[in-house]
Write an enzyme that holds these catalytic residues in place. Structure first.
Site, mmCIF file in Angstrom:
data_model
loop_
_atom_site.group_PDB
_atom_site.id
_atom_site.type_symbol
_atom_site.label_atom_id
_atom_site.label_comp_id
_atom_site.label_asym_id
_atom_site.label_seq_id
_atom_site.Cartn_x
_atom_site.Cartn_y
_atom_site.Cartn_z
ATOM 1 N N HIS A 65 43.752 39.392 13.932
ATOM 2 C CA HIS A 65 44.834 39.816 14.833
ATOM 3 C C HIS A 65 44.629 39.224 16.230
ATOM 4 O O HIS A 65 45.578 38.804 16.887
ATOM 5 C CB HIS A 65 44.845 41.338 14.992
ATOM 6 C CG HIS A 65 45.175 42.098 13.743
ATOM 7 N ND1 HIS A 65 44.268 42.909 13.104
ATOM 8 C CD2 HIS A 65 46.325 42.182 13.026
ATOM 9 C CE1 HIS A 65 44.839 43.456 12.054
ATOM 10 N NE2 HIS A 65 46.080 43.034 11.967
ATOM 11 N N GLY A 74 50.377 35.910 10.637
ATOM 12 C CA GLY A 74 49.233 35.238 10.036
ATOM 13 C C GLY A 74 49.578 34.625 8.679
ATOM 14 O O GLY A 74 50.356 35.188 7.908
ATOM 15 N N GLN A 75 48.966 33.490 8.412
ATOM 16 C CA GLN A 75 49.118 32.807 7.115
ATOM 17 C C GLN A 75 48.515 33.647 5.980
ATOM 18 O O GLN A 75 48.856 33.468 4.819
ATOM 19 C CB GLN A 75 48.436 31.432 7.207
ATOM 20 C CG GLN A 75 48.371 30.626 5.927
ATOM 21 C CD GLN A 75 49.749 30.239 5.397
ATOM 22 O OE1 GLN A 75 50.691 30.070 6.172
ATOM 23 N NE2 GLN A 75 49.862 30.120 4.081
ATOM 24 N N ARG A 92 41.904 46.036 5.427
ATOM 25 C CA ARG A 92 41.537 46.782 4.210
ATOM 26 C C ARG A 92 40.116 46.464 3.741
ATOM 27 O O ARG A 92 39.625 47.136 2.830
ATOM 28 C CB ARG A 92 42.545 46.494 3.096
ATOM 29 C CG ARG A 92 43.908 47.118 3.375
ATOM 30 C CD ARG A 92 44.843 47.033 2.179
ATOM 31 N NE ARG A 92 45.985 47.902 2.318
ATOM 32 C CZ ARG A 92 47.206 47.511 2.733
ATOM 33 N NH1 ARG A 92 47.422 46.259 3.052
ATOM 34 N NH2 ARG A 92 48.189 48.388 2.834
#
Ligand code: PAF
Length: 283
Positions: A37, A147-148, A187
């Protein structure tokens, strides 16, 4: 860094910034910020005058039985990280602010939202498209960074922007990985230590595929078979999908052809679902 909680206040600030000729960059997030991020925030910082990071765990993109309740939340930590990376305004609405009583409008991007992640998480992309459009309407950005890592989400947002003629430029930040190759994700904190170790098979399989394609291999069947073998070594692991798509259409391909290939995969390790992907130029 200014903290804004109300939609009306955020819209007022965005309107004022625009009238002053300031370029607004937004990074939509669900918090639990990690280095991935922060790289998006840094990219927005380079591309705009005012950086707005949004932090909202969006209930409409979680299905029944998914991890909405236990999704990691740590606002104090997020504030420090967001500010350190260059955020000027942190927009942190609560659920009532975004979906007040009587809320009833949703955005549905057709087709591509039904496959892969959409097939395993019905309704997920309807929630994502809706919240992203709402966040764009609230923060009024010139540029938004994604984001990719969430390749299908990115494709859908680009389609949303194109189809609805939204006046916002989408910038893409590359996937950031831990030293062992695991793609950074909020996660990852769910993973037990043995699962964390086995999870490295995802990036190993993707790197293997990249090396094979670069060396000239053009058979989907062969490369996929070799990837499955690498993933099998990390058993028990359930593969939800392992797919080779044309990144310009997100359609599955039968052969590896120029100019590029996207390999996307999703697996379950215990109670944790992980996704990863790689974009490979095909000469
Ligand atoms: O990628 C995410 O974190 C979320 O899907 C997003 C784009 C912030 C929408 O809630």
């Amino acid at each position: 860094m200014q903290i804004v909680r109300s939609v009306q206040e955020m819209q007022g600030i965005a309107e004022r910034l625009r009238s002053e000729g300031k370029r607004i960059g937004v990074i939509p997030t669900m918090g639990s910020l990690h280095q991935g991020h922060l790289s998006l925030i840094e990219l927005a910082h380079r591309e705009s005058d005012v950086v707005v990071t949004t932090l909202f765990v969006n209930p409409t993109q979680f299905g029944e039985g998914e991890d909405f309740e236990r999704y990691p939340r740590d606002l104090d930590r997020d504030k420090v990280l967001a500010q350190g990376a260059g955020t000027d305004i942190l927009f942190v609405p609560d659920a009532n602010e975004m979906y007040p009583e009587g809320y009833g409008t949703f955005v549905s991007v057709e087709g591509v939202t039904e496959i892969l992640e959409g097939a395993f998480r019905p309704g997920h992309f309807r929630g994502v498209a809706t919240i992203v459009l709402k966040l764009f309407n609230i923060t009024k950005p010139h540029v938004a960074v994604f984001g990719q890592k969430d390749a299908q989400q990115l494709f859908i947002i680009q389609k949303l922007v194109g189809d609805l003629n939204l006046d916002v430029q989408i910038r893409v930040a590359p996937i950031l990985r831990d030293v062992d190759g695991l793609a950074l994700s909020s996660r990852n904190v769910y993973l037990k230590s043995d699962e964390r170790l086995r999870a490295t098979a995802l990036s190993r399989s993707l790197k293997h595929a990249e090396a094979r394609v670069r060396a000239g291999e053009r058979s989907v069947v062969r490369v996929k078979g070799e990837m499955q073998e690498i993933l099998r070594q990390a058993d028990p692991m359930k593969i939800d999908y392992l797919t080779f798509v044309d990144p310009s259409s997100f359609r599955e391909v039968a052969a590896i052809e120029p100019p590029s290939l996207l390999i996307a995969l999703a697996v379950r390790l215990g109670a944790t679902r992980l996704i990863d992907n790689i974009l490979i130029p095909v000469p």
